[in-house]
Design an enzyme around this catalytic site. Sequence first.
Site, short mmCIF file in Angstrom:
data_model
loop_
_atom_site.label_atom_id
_atom_site.label_comp_id
_atom_site.label_asym_id
_atom_site.label_seq_id
_atom_site.Cartn_x
_atom_site.Cartn_y
_atom_site.Cartn_z
CG PHE A 85 25.81 -3.59 65.33
CD1 PHE A 85 26.06 -3.60 66.69
CD2 PHE A 85 25.88 -2.40 64.63
CE1 PHE A 85 26.39 -2.42 67.34
CE2 PHE A 85 26.21 -1.23 65.27
CZ PHE A 85 26.46 -1.23 66.63
CB SER A 127 24.61 -7.96 59.36
OG SER A 127 25.77 -7.19 59.54
CG LEU A 128 27.47 -8.78 63.56
CD1 LEU A 128 27.41 -8.19 64.97
CD2 LEU A 128 28.89 -9.23 63.24
CG ASP A 188 25.68 -7.08 52.73
OD1 ASP A 188 26.37 -7.53 51.80
OD2 ASP A 188 25.87 -5.95 53.20
CG HIS A 230 24.49 -3.84 55.76
ND1 HIS A 230 25.26 -4.91 55.35
CD2 HIS A 230 24.27 -4.03 57.09
CE1 HIS A 230 25.50 -5.71 56.38
NE2 HIS A 230 24.90 -5.21 57.44
#
Length: 439
Positions: free
Chosen positions: A78, A153-154, A177, A248
């Site tokens: 994102f 992430s995503l 992550d 993150h």
Amino acid sequence: MEQAVGESGIVNGNISQNCSEFQSYSWRNILRRSELNVQFMLLTRRNAECAQFINDGNDIENSNFNGSLPTKIIMHGFRLTGSKPSWIDDMAKELINAMDVNVVIVDWIVGATALYSSAVDNLDNLGEEVGTLIQSLIIHGSTRESFHLIGISLGAHVAGYVGHAFEGKLGRITGLDPAGPKFSKKAVDRRLDPGDAVFVEAIHSDSDYFGISQPVGHIDFYLNDGKDQPGCTRRSISSVYKHVVCDHMRAVHLYISSIKNHCPLAAFPCLSYELFINGQCVGCQYLSLRHCPRIGLLDHAGLRATIQPREIKAFLLTSNHAPFCVKHFLVELILGEIGTRNQRVEMTFLSNNYKQRSKLRLLITNKRIMKKVISHDAILENMTVVNIKLLSTWRQKAPVIHIEMLRITELPLNDRETQSRCINNMEINEVLFQELVNC
């Protein structure tokens, strides 16, 4: 690393094409975020400074793609502002420096920007487009086992979607992550899981905010406690967002550092961080493991290929700066008479030059034997002395503590013959400064 769109790039020794670049940010693109507008960009050692579009079969034919080489596919997550991820170039560069590989960067900025919920809704279509690309690359000579998907992430869950579509036959997935919001309670076929590739690993650094907390791979590395990373501090309300992003993104920066640097980032398999930090997981003989798994490009994280663990948690401590690797030590205390109330002790371990130090604060209770795992930032230096101080209050002075033995041993215990360093028979009434000697 890449030049702007429209500038000529030198490919195969000839000025032959323009260098591809990430899509530029514009509100028009953001308003069209339901249209993914995915771009695939190729970097190899033959065009390390000038990415080539490989959006279709003709592009692949006219590119430097080599189906006999492994292929690394990088997928960002994102994006709040619609900007190109600042770490993309560094990761691609280090991968190419480390290995002769094809590096494919997935640009889905348009579909990833502004609203998190919209970005999540776009993941199925993005996974289909990445899967179509992989099918095209297989037609051009690749094998399923040669693909390594690196998702942030995503992007980690997109890698899971793609791997699921290929029935878990792709070679490797690394989730940096993996995103937590909207995925923590998802079924395994709707998020990254160990069945999505021959080997799936994840690095957790922000599992209490943007990252997922549960294990999602064969091996799941938890940096420190998997939540709060050294150097990422909250100094004010305005910096909370930066703090969370710092945690993150630590998985990303640490992974890039693991490719670039040679110091080991080995982790200790354990059921929980509390058990690890309390000295209950000091070796790596866990289930079928015989060695500590390592973060980086080693096949199967340095484990034997025949080992197929699932959802094994592995913990490691890190420093607050690159290359992030530290030495791990087990501190053991055998106590004599300690009085009738709890007492606090601060131990400072110093290296050869007295400049590198590691601190440990202990609450001395009625337990005779205490264990703690600590880290030491000086990779090439040993701890030589310890400074022990009783922490009393203004109301009551702490009584004398008798330590029968203090022992410190480098970890892991089962991987090497390590000489412990000790101090025997100490009485501490305020401050004690003493040299550590071989046991």
